[in-house]
Design a protein around this motif. Structure first.
Motif, PDB file in Angstrom:
ATOM      1  N   PRO A 174       8.964  23.432   5.087  1.00 20.40           N
ATOM      2  CA  PRO A 174       8.143  24.310   4.252  1.00 20.40           C
ATOM      3  C   PRO A 174       7.361  25.282   5.125  1.00 20.40           C
ATOM      4  O   PRO A 174       7.380  25.197   6.356  1.00 20.40           O
ATOM      5  N   GLN A 175       6.662  26.188   4.484  1.00 24.16           N
ATOM      6  CA  GLN A 175       5.783  27.088   5.227  1.00 24.16           C
ATOM      7  C   GLN A 175       4.661  26.261   5.843  1.00 24.16           C
ATOM      8  O   GLN A 175       4.068  25.433   5.173  1.00 24.16           O
ATOM      9  N   PRO A 176       4.382  26.467   7.122  1.00 29.96           N
ATOM     10  CA  PRO A 176       3.274  25.736   7.750  1.00 29.96           C
ATOM     11  C   PRO A 176       1.937  26.247   7.233  1.00 29.96           C
ATOM     12  O   PRO A 176       1.875  27.384   6.787  1.00 29.96           O
ATOM     13  N   PRO A 177       0.924  25.433   7.269  1.00 29.19           N
ATOM     14  CA  PRO A 177       0.897  24.076   7.800  1.00 29.19           C
ATOM     15  C   PRO A 177       1.431  23.054   6.795  1.00 29.19           C
ATOM     16  O   PRO A 177       1.364  23.261   5.594  1.00 29.19           O
ATOM     17  N   TYR A 178       1.977  21.961   7.332  1.00 31.64           N
ATOM     18  CA  TYR A 178       2.427  20.859   6.491  1.00 31.64           C
ATOM     19  C   TYR A 178       2.210  19.544   7.229  1.00 31.64           C
ATOM     20  O   TYR A 178       1.993  19.525   8.438  1.00 31.64           O
ATOM     21  N   THR A 179       2.275  18.448   6.464  1.00 31.29           N
ATOM     22  CA  THR A 179       1.935  17.133   6.996  1.00 31.29           C
ATOM     23  C   THR A 179       3.070  16.148   6.725  1.00 31.29           C
ATOM     24  O   THR A 179       3.579  16.078   5.606  1.00 31.29           O
ATOM     25  N   LEU A 180       3.435  15.401   7.766  1.00 33.92           N
ATOM     26  CA  LEU A 180       4.425  14.333   7.675  1.00 33.92           C
ATOM     27  C   LEU A 180       3.751  13.026   8.089  1.00 33.92           C
ATOM     28  O   LEU A 180       2.745  13.043   8.798  1.00 33.92           O
ATOM     29  N   PHE A 181       4.320  11.907   7.688  1.00 36.03           N
ATOM     30  CA  PHE A 181       3.808  10.620   8.156  1.00 36.03           C
ATOM     31  C   PHE A 181       4.957   9.641   8.290  1.00 36.03           C
ATOM     32  O   PHE A 181       6.016   9.806   7.668  1.00 36.03           O
ATOM     33  N   SER A 182       4.749   8.628   9.112  1.00 36.70           N
ATOM     34  CA  SER A 182       5.675   7.503   9.184  1.00 36.70           C
ATOM     35  C   SER A 182       4.844   6.226   9.159  1.00 36.70           C
ATOM     36  O   SER A 182       3.716   6.193   9.635  1.00 36.70           O
ATOM     37  N   ASP A 183       5.417   5.197   8.584  1.00 36.10           N
ATOM     38  CA  ASP A 183       4.744   3.914   8.433  1.00 36.10           C
ATOM     39  C   ASP A 183       5.677   2.844   8.979  1.00 36.10           C
ATOM     40  O   ASP A 183       6.667   2.487   8.339  1.00 36.10           O
ATOM     41  N   ASP A 184       5.397   2.359  10.186  1.00 38.53           N
ATOM     42  CA  ASP A 184       6.167   1.262  10.762  1.00 38.53           C
ATOM     43  C   ASP A 184       5.545  -0.035  10.263  1.00 38.53           C
ATOM     44  O   ASP A 184       4.359  -0.280  10.472  1.00 38.53           O
ATOM     45  N   MET A 192       0.852  -1.182   0.000  1.00 36.73           N
ATOM     46  CA  MET A 192       0.000   0.000   0.000  1.00 36.73           C
ATOM     47  C   MET A 192       0.892   1.238   0.000  1.00 36.73           C
ATOM     48  O   MET A 192       1.826   1.343   0.783  1.00 36.73           O
ATOM     49  N   ASP A 193       0.592   2.150  -0.872  1.00 37.98           N
ATOM     50  CA  ASP A 193       1.325   3.406  -0.945  1.00 37.98           C
ATOM     51  C   ASP A 193       0.657   4.398   0.012  1.00 37.98           C
ATOM     52  O   ASP A 193      -0.350   5.021  -0.320  1.00 37.98           O
ATOM     53  N   ILE A 194       1.209   4.536   1.204  1.00 36.89           N
ATOM     54  CA  ILE A 194       0.611   5.356   2.246  1.00 36.89           C
ATOM     55  C   ILE A 194       0.558   6.821   1.831  1.00 36.89           C
ATOM     56  O   ILE A 194      -0.446   7.503   2.065  1.00 36.89           O
ATOM     57  N   ARG A 195       1.600   7.298   1.194  1.00 36.18           N
ATOM     58  CA  ARG A 195       1.617   8.702   0.760  1.00 36.18           C
ATOM     59  C   ARG A 195       0.464   8.983  -0.214  1.00 36.18           C
ATOM     60  O   ARG A 195      -0.273   9.954  -0.053  1.00 36.18           O
ATOM     61  N   ALA A 196       0.307   8.133  -1.213  1.00 41.80           N
ATOM     62  CA  ALA A 196      -0.772   8.325  -2.198  1.00 41.80           C
ATOM     63  C   ALA A 196      -2.135   8.207  -1.529  1.00 41.80           C
ATOM     64  O   ALA A 196      -3.043   8.994  -1.813  1.00 41.80           O
TER      65      ALA A 196
END
Length: 112
Positions: free
Chosen positions: A24-34, A1-5
């Motif tokens: 980047p200029q806020p707001p921005y979103t990050l994710f991690s996939d364990d 599964m492509d979590i980003r997409a």
């Protein structure tokens, strides 16, 4: 599964895996996939995902944060994962709020 997409398609927001090289200029979103693998001895075809999404912003309850929340509520209602946890902290060094979304572990079966 492509979590980003999955996340970008569902929220309409750009997301980066784990970090930006330059913030980047806020707001921005990050994710991690364990990722956890399991299955038969020679065939680990079950992949488990424990996803954490971070939404960084100068203010609380932004429209973008609400889009993430709505998307995750819809996805949990469809049965992709059973629950998620949402909480917010003040990141003093960055002078921003960060809202965390921690998704319960969910599994997918992969084909070779």
């Amino acid at each position: 599964m492509d979590i980003r997409a999955w996340l970008e398609d569902g929220t309409g927001l750009p997301a980066k895996d784990t970090r930006y090289l330059k913030s980047p200029q806020p707001p921005y979103t990050l994710f991690s996939d364990d990722i956890t693998y399991r299955g038969a001895d020679l065939s680990k075809r079950m992949v488990g995902h424990s996803i954490t999404i971070q939404h960084w912003a100068l203010e609380t309850e932004t429209e973008k944060e609400e889009r993430i929340t709505k998307f995750l509520l819809d996805e949990s209602d469809r049965g992709l994962f059973s629950s998620f946890r949402k909480y917010r902290e003040w990141a003093n060094d960055e002078k921003m709020y960060v809202t965390y979304f921690e998704l319960a572990l969910f599994w997918e079966k992969v084909r070779e």
